[in-house]
Scaffold this motif. Structure first.
Motif, PDB file in Angstrom:
ATOM      1  N   GLY A  27      -1.056   9.965  -1.802  1.00  0.00           N
ATOM      2  CA  GLY A  27      -1.816  10.647  -2.850  1.00  0.00           C
ATOM      3  C   GLY A  27      -2.944  11.495  -2.286  1.00  0.00           C
ATOM      4  N   LEU A  28      -3.664  10.973  -1.299  1.00  0.00           N
ATOM      5  CA  LEU A  28      -4.740  11.743  -0.679  1.00  0.00           C
ATOM      6  C   LEU A  28      -4.210  13.004  -0.014  1.00  0.00           C
ATOM      7  CD1 LEU A  28      -6.890   8.897   0.929  1.00  0.00           C
ATOM      8  CD2 LEU A  28      -7.533  10.364  -0.982  1.00  0.00           C
ATOM      9  N   TYR A  29      -3.110  12.877   0.712  1.00  0.00           N
ATOM     10  CA  TYR A  29      -2.553  14.048   1.382  1.00  0.00           C
ATOM     11  C   TYR A  29      -1.984  15.055   0.377  1.00  0.00           C
ATOM     12  CZ  TYR A  29      -3.134  12.686   6.245  1.00  0.00           C
ATOM     13  OH  TYR A  29      -3.665  12.400   7.473  1.00  0.00           O
ATOM     14  N   CYS A  30      -1.456  14.562  -0.731  1.00  0.00           N
ATOM     15  CA  CYS A  30      -0.961  15.477  -1.773  1.00  0.00           C
ATOM     16  C   CYS A  30      -2.117  16.298  -2.349  1.00  0.00           C
ATOM     17  CB  CYS A  30      -0.272  14.689  -2.885  1.00  0.00           C
ATOM     18  SG  CYS A  30       1.397  14.155  -2.503  1.00  0.00           S
ATOM     19  N   GLU A  31      -3.244  15.629  -2.592  1.00  0.00           N
ATOM     20  CA  GLU A  31      -4.400  16.353  -3.127  1.00  0.00           C
ATOM     21  C   GLU A  31      -4.863  17.437  -2.167  1.00  0.00           C
ATOM     22  OE1 GLU A  31      -7.364  13.450  -3.979  1.00  0.00           O
ATOM     23  OE2 GLU A  31      -6.182  12.447  -5.526  1.00  0.00           O
ATOM     24  N   PHE A  33       3.154  17.819   7.224  1.00  0.00           N
ATOM     25  CA  PHE A  33       2.585  16.970   6.174  1.00  0.00           C
ATOM     26  C   PHE A  33       3.107  15.545   6.312  1.00  0.00           C
ATOM     27  CE2 PHE A  33       3.513  14.880   2.137  1.00  0.00           C
ATOM     28  CZ  PHE A  33       2.289  14.870   1.496  1.00  0.00           C
ATOM     29  N   ALA A  34       4.433  15.411   6.405  1.00  0.00           N
ATOM     30  CA  ALA A  34       5.031  14.079   6.501  1.00  0.00           C
ATOM     31  C   ALA A  34       4.592  13.375   7.781  1.00  0.00           C
ATOM     32  CB  ALA A  34       6.551  14.184   6.441  1.00  0.00           C
ATOM     33  N   GLY A  35       4.551  14.102   8.875  1.00  0.00           N
ATOM     34  CA  GLY A  35       4.122  13.511  10.144  1.00  0.00           C
ATOM     35  C   GLY A  35       2.693  13.018  10.093  1.00  0.00           C
ATOM     36  N   ASN A  36       1.817  13.779   9.440  1.00  0.00           N
ATOM     37  CA  ASN A  36       0.420  13.354   9.312  1.00  0.00           C
ATOM     38  C   ASN A  36       0.300  12.066   8.501  1.00  0.00           C
ATOM     39  OD1 ASN A  36      -0.552  15.506  10.788  1.00  0.00           O
ATOM     40  ND2 ASN A  36      -0.951  16.788   9.010  1.00  0.00           N
ATOM     41  N   VAL A  37       1.072  11.968   7.410  1.00  0.00           N
ATOM     42  CA  VAL A  37       1.040  10.741   6.607  1.00  0.00           C
ATOM     43  C   VAL A  37       1.513   9.553   7.435  1.00  0.00           C
ATOM     44  CG1 VAL A  37       2.024   9.556   4.614  1.00  0.00           C
ATOM     45  CG2 VAL A  37       1.345  11.951   4.416  1.00  0.00           C
ATOM     46  N   VAL A  38       2.633   9.729   8.140  1.00  0.00           N
ATOM     47  CA  VAL A  38       3.213   8.635   8.927  1.00  0.00           C
ATOM     48  C   VAL A  38       2.233   8.161  10.004  1.00  0.00           C
ATOM     49  CG1 VAL A  38       5.010   8.066  10.613  1.00  0.00           C
ATOM     50  CG2 VAL A  38       5.611   9.259   8.496  1.00  0.00           C
ATOM     51  N   ARG A  69      -1.904   4.315  11.962  1.00  0.00           N
ATOM     52  CA  ARG A  69      -3.204   4.129  12.611  1.00  0.00           C
ATOM     53  C   ARG A  69      -4.146   3.276  11.762  1.00  0.00           C
ATOM     54  NH1 ARG A  69      -4.278   8.966  12.874  1.00  0.00           N
ATOM     55  NH2 ARG A  69      -5.778   9.181  11.188  1.00  0.00           N
ATOM     56  N   THR A  70      -4.169   3.500  10.461  1.00  0.00           N
ATOM     57  CA  THR A  70      -5.151   2.835   9.605  1.00  0.00           C
ATOM     58  C   THR A  70      -4.659   1.525   9.015  1.00  0.00           C
ATOM     59  OG1 THR A  70      -4.422   4.091   7.665  1.00  0.00           O
ATOM     60  CG2 THR A  70      -6.189   5.034   9.001  1.00  0.00           C
ATOM     61  N   ALA A  71      -3.345   1.410   8.798  1.00  0.00           N
ATOM     62  CA  ALA A  71      -2.820   0.213   8.137  1.00  0.00           C
ATOM     63  C   ALA A  71      -1.877  -0.590   9.016  1.00  0.00           C
ATOM     64  CB  ALA A  71      -2.101   0.603   6.835  1.00  0.00           C
ATOM     65  N   LEU A  99       1.197   0.043   9.688  1.00  0.00           N
ATOM     66  CA  LEU A  99       2.530   0.019   9.092  1.00  0.00           C
ATOM     67  C   LEU A  99       3.384   1.147   9.670  1.00  0.00           C
ATOM     68  CD1 LEU A  99       1.541  -0.490   5.343  1.00  0.00           C
ATOM     69  CD2 LEU A  99       2.407  -2.232   6.906  1.00  0.00           C
ATOM     70  N   ASP A 100       4.613   0.813  10.063  1.00  0.00           N
ATOM     71  CA  ASP A 100       5.559   1.826  10.513  1.00  0.00           C
ATOM     72  C   ASP A 100       6.217   2.459   9.294  1.00  0.00           C
ATOM     73  OD1 ASP A 100       5.101   1.470  13.232  1.00  0.00           O
ATOM     74  OD2 ASP A 100       6.476  -0.235  13.312  1.00  0.00           O
ATOM     75  N   LEU A 101       6.259   3.781   9.280  1.00  0.00           N
ATOM     76  CA  LEU A 101       6.732   4.506   8.117  1.00  0.00           C
ATOM     77  C   LEU A 101       7.810   5.495   8.531  1.00  0.00           C
ATOM     78  CD1 LEU A 101       5.680   4.251   5.215  1.00  0.00           C
ATOM     79  CD2 LEU A 101       4.322   6.300   5.583  1.00  0.00           C
ATOM     80  N   LEU A 102       8.796   5.692   7.672  1.00  0.00           N
ATOM     81  CA  LEU A 102       9.818   6.721   7.839  1.00  0.00           C
ATOM     82  C   LEU A 102       9.664   7.738   6.718  1.00  0.00           C
ATOM     83  CD1 LEU A 102      12.939   4.452   8.542  1.00  0.00           C
ATOM     84  CD2 LEU A 102      11.464   5.583  10.223  1.00  0.00           C
ATOM     85  N   ALA A 103       9.935   8.998   7.019  1.00  0.00           N
ATOM     86  CA  ALA A 103       9.808  10.067   6.021  1.00  0.00           C
ATOM     87  C   ALA A 103      11.058  10.924   6.032  1.00  0.00           C
ATOM     88  CB  ALA A 103       8.567  10.914   6.292  1.00  0.00           C
ATOM     89  N   GLY A 104      11.732  10.997   4.887  1.00  0.00           N
ATOM     90  CA  GLY A 104      12.905  11.846   4.734  1.00  0.00           C
ATOM     91  C   GLY A 104      12.576  13.046   3.867  1.00  0.00           C
ATOM     92  N   ILE A 105      12.892  14.240   4.351  1.00  0.00           N
ATOM     93  CA  ILE A 105      12.544  15.481   3.654  1.00  0.00           C
ATOM     94  C   ILE A 105      13.801  16.048   3.011  1.00  0.00           C
ATOM     95  CG2 ILE A 105      11.635  17.818   3.937  1.00  0.00           C
ATOM     96  CD1 ILE A 105      10.073  16.706   6.377  1.00  0.00           C
TER      97      ILE A 105
END
Length: 548
Positions: free
Chosen positions: A350-354, A388-393, A398-400, A402-408
């Motif tokens: 949500g923060l990155y979307c804003e 954008f997706a890379g920054n979120v991941v 780094r902050t939580a 958690l390992d994240l995957l992003a599909g575009i």
């Protein structure tokens, strides 16, 4: 005769005093407690109605706002600019002015407030103004005076709910969201608190301690209240329970076992309170930002294909012909704390979307988090979405932790095409999840071959009823005898029949692999000299590996 309707005044259950409609200074003080709010003087009594807050810059004139609460940020209470702000607040019919003492004498400011006819309130020096503002907003949005039974707590009134739970359970209570943010807390005067809770109230966040992660894991994984006996004698023992609506984690209730001590029925009372709190947290969530909540629901309907692009355009406030791209996010490993990771991911997306675009949106549906990004059609558009997706991941990792995957997904020229973009993003996510050594962010072009194989799998088995072939027999043999024939054959075919690179991938000697291939051909009657057989065997083994 025409009838006249009227509302009876609310009565304060402690003093018997009739309270005017709306939030009063007395009720605000009772909600927030002396740890957060001190009333230095109240020349119009504590029954004055409290309106909304105004954060005031001392370099600007005080804006007119009847019944308002003026937060004097950055000023010393004995300085002339602060005293002038108090006088202006009185002239503008404010109900109260809030200052921080910062070690200064408040006598001059209190005298100015009495003359101006406004209450002078004091906030803690170590509480950030934004936190104080948020607490006042939460307290003043509550629907009725604090009561001690759940039936009379207004929907979404978390402060009154915390007091009611504390009364039922017998110990001081805090209500937190899944991220450890303190949403509300009880303020019954006879119940003891400790430094952990004090810091949590002042900072609106559970203070960081080495045992936090383990404690939260235990609470979230448990289906009933969990007790914590604190090793430090300065800290009070605790009971905690997760608040859920079905599988969705909404928050956590914490009850202190201090003075007086909790009774035998405290755990049962806290468990019952969690059921009541779920309804209030859901209502409070929608009330905090009803527009964002409704748009999230509308986006989920659009992603599912449940509404047309025209309907979604009206609900989302986006033109029907807006070009957009869907990005789907999922955790790359099983979640240690079910529900908590999802909440953190939604917040971060949500923060990155804003930051991306005023009309960018995110929502969660089907256990995944989705971002809908308005995009341009220039050659660099895809690269910006990948960034954008890379920054979120990277930020979530780094902050939580958690390992994240992003599909575009593929870009959609109109909102009607968004469901197709969502389906593509989902397939890309599945392709990423099936390749642990692969990238964590990808477009469909990056994983096209794997997505194509998945689509072939989804189309189903051949229409002709065929008996089990060599591949099915190899898979069954491996499962029964713990052999690796299927893995070895797939590596051999992936390497175009070259034993040396295939053996290196399997970490075996090349002669060992050659022997396995000969045994496979003998045991399962596989003719690897036939090109059609090689293609079918390779394809079936690849599909089996993908679908697991």
């Amino acid at each position: 005769m025409a009838s006249t309707s009227f509302s009876a005044p609310q009565v304060n259950g402690t003093t018997g005093r009739a309270e005017p409609a709306g939030t009063t200074l007395r009720r605000l003080r009772e909600h927030l407690g002396p740890l957060v709010l001190h009333v230095e003087c109240a020349p119009q009594s504590e029954d004055v109605v409290i309106g909304r807050q105004v954060i005031h810059d001392l370099c600007e004139p005080v804006p007119p706002l009847a019944d308002g609460v003026l937060l004097v940020v950055g000023g010393a209470p004995d300085r002339e600019n602060c005293l002038d702000a108090i006088r202006q607040a009185g002239a503008a019919r404010y109900s109260a002015v809030v200052v921080k003492a910062r070690g200064r004498d408040l006598a001059t400011a209190a005298a100015a407030a009495r003359t101006a006819g406004v209450a002078l309130l004091v906030a803690p020096d170590d509480m950030p103004w934004r936190h104080f503002d948020a607490l006042v907003t939460a307290a003043t949005s509550a629907s009725g005076p604090a009561r001690d039974t759940y039936s009379t707590v207004g929907a979404g009134d978390l402060f009154s709910l915390a007091n009611a739970i504390a009364y039922q359970v017998g110990g001081a209570v805090t209500i937190e969201d899944p991220l450890g943010h303190v949403l509300a807390y009880s303020n019954l005067p006879h119940q003891e608190i400790d430094e952990i809770r004090r810091q949590g109230i002042l900072g609106r966040q559970t203070p960081d301690r080495p045992t936090n992660l383990d404690e939260y894991q235990r609470v979230i994984r448990a289906d009933r209240p969990v007790r914590f006996d604190m090793p430090d004698t300065q800290h009070i023992n605790r009971l905690a329970v997760a608040v859920r609506a079905g599988p969705q984690l909404l928050g956590i209730l914490w009850a202190l076992d201090g003075v007086p001590p909790l009774g035998e029925g405290a755990a049962a009372a806290l468990e019952e309170a969690a059921k009541v709190a779920a309804l209030h947290l859901l209502r409070a969530r929608s009330h905090r930002d009803p527009d964002r909540w409704s748009r999230g629901e509308a986006l989920a309907s659009l992603l599912d294909g449940a509404v047309s692009g025209r309907t979604a355009a009206a609900q989302l406030g986006i033109a029907e012909d807006t070009s957009t791209t869907v990005v789907a996010f999922a955790q790359g490993a099983p979640e240690e704390m079910p529900g908590l990771g999802g909440a953190r991911i939604v917040d971060m997306v949500g923060l990155y979307c804003e930051a991306w675009h005023p009309q960018a949106l995110c929502t969660t549906t089907g256990g995944l988090v989705y971002a809908l990004l308005p995009t341009r059609t220039d050659p660099g558009a895809e690269g910006r979405v990948v960034k954008f997706a890379g920054n979120v991941v990277s930020t979530v990792r780094r902050t939580a932790g958690l390992d994240l995957l992003a599909g575009i997904g593929v870009p959609a020229a109109r909102l009607d095409e968004v469901p197709a973009g969502r389906r593509t993003a989902d397939r890309v996510l599945r392709a990423l999840a099936g390749d642990p050594q692969g990238p964590v962010v990808a477009t469909v072009a990056d994983v096209r071959s794997r997505v194509t194989l998945m689509e072939l799998t989804e189309r189903g088995a051949p229409s002709v009823d065929l008996p089990p072939g060599p591949v099915q027999r190899i898979i069954a043999h491996d499962a029964e005898h713990s052999t690796t024939y299927g893995q070895s054959l797939l590596a051999y075919l992936d390497a175009f029949g070259e034993a040396i690179p295939a053996a290196a991938r399997l970490a075996v000697h090349e002669n060992t692999l050659r022997y396995r291939i000969r045994r496979i051909q003998e045991l399962f009657e596989v003719d690897l000299d036939d090109p059609d057989t090689r293609l079918v065997v390779w394809l079936q083994l690849r599909l089996h590996r993908i679908t697991g």
